[in-house]
Design a protein around this motif. Structure first.
Motif, short mmCIF file in Angstrom:
data_model
loop_
_atom_site.label_atom_id
_atom_site.label_comp_id
_atom_site.label_asym_id
_atom_site.label_seq_id
_atom_site.Cartn_x
_atom_site.Cartn_y
_atom_site.Cartn_z
N SER A 1 4.37 -6.31 4.26
CA SER A 1 5.05 -5.03 4.49
C SER A 1 4.03 -3.90 4.55
O SER A 1 3.14 -3.79 3.70
N ASN A 2 4.15 -3.08 5.57
CA ASN A 2 3.32 -1.89 5.73
C ASN A 2 4.11 -0.70 5.20
O ASN A 2 5.21 -0.43 5.69
N TYR A 3 3.58 0.01 4.22
CA TYR A 3 4.30 1.09 3.56
C TYR A 3 3.97 2.44 4.18
O TYR A 3 2.80 2.74 4.46
N ASN B 1 -11.80 19.01 1.19
CA ASN B 1 -12.36 20.33 1.45
C ASN B 1 -11.29 21.42 1.54
O ASN B 1 -11.57 22.55 1.99
N LYS B 2 -10.06 21.05 1.18
CA LYS B 2 -8.92 21.99 1.16
C LYS B 2 -8.62 22.58 2.54
O LYS B 2 -8.18 23.73 2.68
N GLN B 3 -8.86 21.79 3.58
CA GLN B 3 -8.54 22.19 4.95
C GLN B 3 -7.28 21.50 5.46
O GLN B 3 -6.85 21.74 6.58
N LEU B 4 -6.70 20.67 4.62
CA LEU B 4 -5.53 19.89 4.99
C LEU B 4 -4.63 19.74 3.77
O LEU B 4 -5.12 19.46 2.67
N ASP B 5 -3.33 19.95 3.96
CA ASP B 5 -2.40 19.84 2.84
C ASP B 5 -1.93 18.42 2.58
O ASP B 5 -1.52 18.09 1.46
N GLY B 6 -1.95 17.58 3.61
CA GLY B 6 -1.49 16.22 3.41
C GLY B 6 -1.65 15.38 4.67
O GLY B 6 -2.02 15.87 5.73
N ALA B 7 -1.36 14.08 4.52
CA ALA B 7 -1.52 13.16 5.65
C ALA B 7 -0.51 12.02 5.54
O ALA B 7 -0.06 11.67 4.44
N TRP B 8 -0.18 11.47 6.70
CA TRP B 8 0.72 10.31 6.75
C TRP B 8 -0.15 9.07 6.94
O TRP B 8 -0.93 8.97 7.88
N ILE B 9 -0.02 8.14 6.03
CA ILE B 9 -0.80 6.91 6.10
C ILE B 9 0.14 5.73 6.01
O ILE B 9 0.98 5.65 5.11
N GLN B 10 0.03 4.83 6.97
CA GLN B 10 0.86 3.62 6.93
C GLN B 10 -0.06 2.43 6.78
O GLN B 10 -0.94 2.19 7.62
N SER B 11 0.14 1.68 5.71
CA SER B 11 -0.76 0.57 5.43
C SER B 11 -0.16 -0.29 4.33
O SER B 11 0.85 0.06 3.71
N GLY B 12 -0.80 -1.42 4.08
CA GLY B 12 -0.45 -2.21 2.90
C GLY B 12 -0.91 -1.46 1.66
O GLY B 12 -1.66 -0.48 1.75
N ILE B 13 -0.45 -1.90 0.51
CA ILE B 13 -0.84 -1.22 -0.73
C ILE B 13 -1.62 -2.17 -1.65
O ILE B 13 -1.33 -3.36 -1.69
N ILE C 1 7.77 -1.45 6.83
CA ILE C 1 8.02 -2.23 8.04
C ILE C 1 7.09 -3.44 8.00
O ILE C 1 5.96 -3.35 7.51
N VAL C 2 7.56 -4.55 8.53
CA VAL C 2 6.72 -5.75 8.58
C VAL C 2 5.63 -5.57 9.62
O VAL C 2 5.88 -5.15 10.75
N ILE C 3 4.40 -5.87 9.22
CA ILE C 3 3.28 -5.85 10.16
C ILE C 3 2.96 -7.28 10.57
O ILE C 3 3.06 -8.20 9.75
N THR C 4 2.64 -7.45 11.83
CA THR C 4 2.44 -8.79 12.38
C THR C 4 1.09 -8.92 13.07
O THR C 4 0.45 -7.93 13.43
#
Length: 324
Positions: free
Chosen positions: A120-122, A188-200, A256-259
């Motif tokens: 599963s990719n979170y 560096n405080k130039q970004l508030d957040g990010a979306w990352i999809q991956s295994g854990i 989601i399932v990664i294949t």
């Protein structure tokens, strides 16, 4: 006597030529497969590299080259255009490509086949501690990284933010950067957040939490319910407390399932061998990354969103008793 010696020498020369031709033919029959994976900071890159090395070492006449990429969307595009022969992707975008939807509108391709489901990719929404972001709606007006252009995280960001009532990408300052770049920008405080999809766990989130005061946020239950009802490939899932530094509570999200997918043109016998070698050596591969430590062959053919198995893979799973 001289005639006998001459005959023997002649036969030896002919045999030598035949062996040379056979050797040359053998080289021509070697199969070379290009295998794009994902960003080097994600879970799938080291897993894909280990699997590629295993295939190259264990299967005669096969060389598989694993490479870094921007993820599933790019991988599917490379295979559809013949620039690669297999890759990794989540079932959602495999389905989109098959049906010519989403980022694949006008680029429909129905030649992808599944070799195996992996894990599963979170969906992991990681934000800086002082960003003020507690829910997806709070991303409005912030500087946020949906992912690299054309990547799977970008697709996921759009679907989830839209379900949460955030106009994508107009309601925030979108920075289309990779996981690696996002780490430095948050630090560096130039970004508030990010979306990352991956295994854990995945190294990008680990580093953001450990060195940049980052934290994960949970998705609202109404967003999860809306997505799981509309799209059959989504699952409500939990990132357990303690997965990352400073994470004291479970984080609710979608997965989601990664294949591993392969083009239908790859020979059946090779895909059969690849599937067989993968599962016969799965215990050694589990040490590659925690994301696959609980992988089971029974799950290899589940939740594939109606994407067919490659004939070679199906043959192995029938032999293994996973398919009837």
């Amino acid at each position: 006597m001289k005639k006998s010696v001459a005959l023997i020498l002649t036969l030896a020369m002919v045999l030598s030529l035949l062996v040379g031709c056979s050797s040359s033919t053998g080289k021509e029959e070697n199969v070379y497969l290009k295998f794009p994976t994902a960003s080097t900071s994600g879970a799938i890159y080291p897993i894909g590299a280990a699997i590629a090395n295993l295939w190259s070492e264990k299967i005669e006449g096969l060389t598989v080259s694993a490479e870094a990429s921007n993820g599933g969307v790019q991988n599917l595009g490379l295979v559809a255009t013949g620039e690669a022969q297999l890759g990794v992707a989540v079932t959602s975008i495999l389905s989109d490509q098959k049906n010519g939807k989403g980022v694949f509108e006008g680029k429909q391709y129905d030649g992808m086949r599944i070799l195996t489901a992996l894990y599963s990719n979170y969906n992991q929404v990681v934000v800086s501690g002082d960003s003020g972001i507690e829910t997806l709606k709070d991303i409005k007006g912030k500087v946020f990284a949906p992912g690299a252009p054309g990547s799977t995280p970008e697709v996921e960001t759009k679907l989830h933010l839209s379900a949460a009532g955030v106009n994508y990408p107009d309601d925030f300052n979108a920075q289309f950067v990779s996981f690696t770049e996002a780490i430095d920008l948050i630090r560096n405080k130039q970004l508030d957040g990010a979306w990352i999809q991956s295994g854990i766990p995945t190294s990008a989130v680990t580093e953001i939490c450990a060195t940049a005061g980052g934290k994960l946020i949970s998705l609202d239950e109404d967003v999860i319910e809306k997505l799981t009802n509309e799209y059959p490939w989504y699952n409500r899932d939990i990132i357990p407390a303690g997965t990352y530094e400073g994470q004291t509570e479970d984080v609710v999200t979608t997965s989601i399932v990664i294949t591993i997918f392969v083009d239908e043109s790859v020979p059946e016998d090779k895909v059969y061998e690849m599937t067989k070698v993968l599962w016969e050596n799965i215990e050694s591969l589990k040490g590659t990354h925690n994301a696959i430590k609980n992988i089971k062959i029974e799950d290899a053919v589940k939740n594939l969103a109606d994407i067919p198995l490659h004939d070679g893979a199906a043959r192995y799973y029938k032999e293994a008793g996973v398919l009837k």
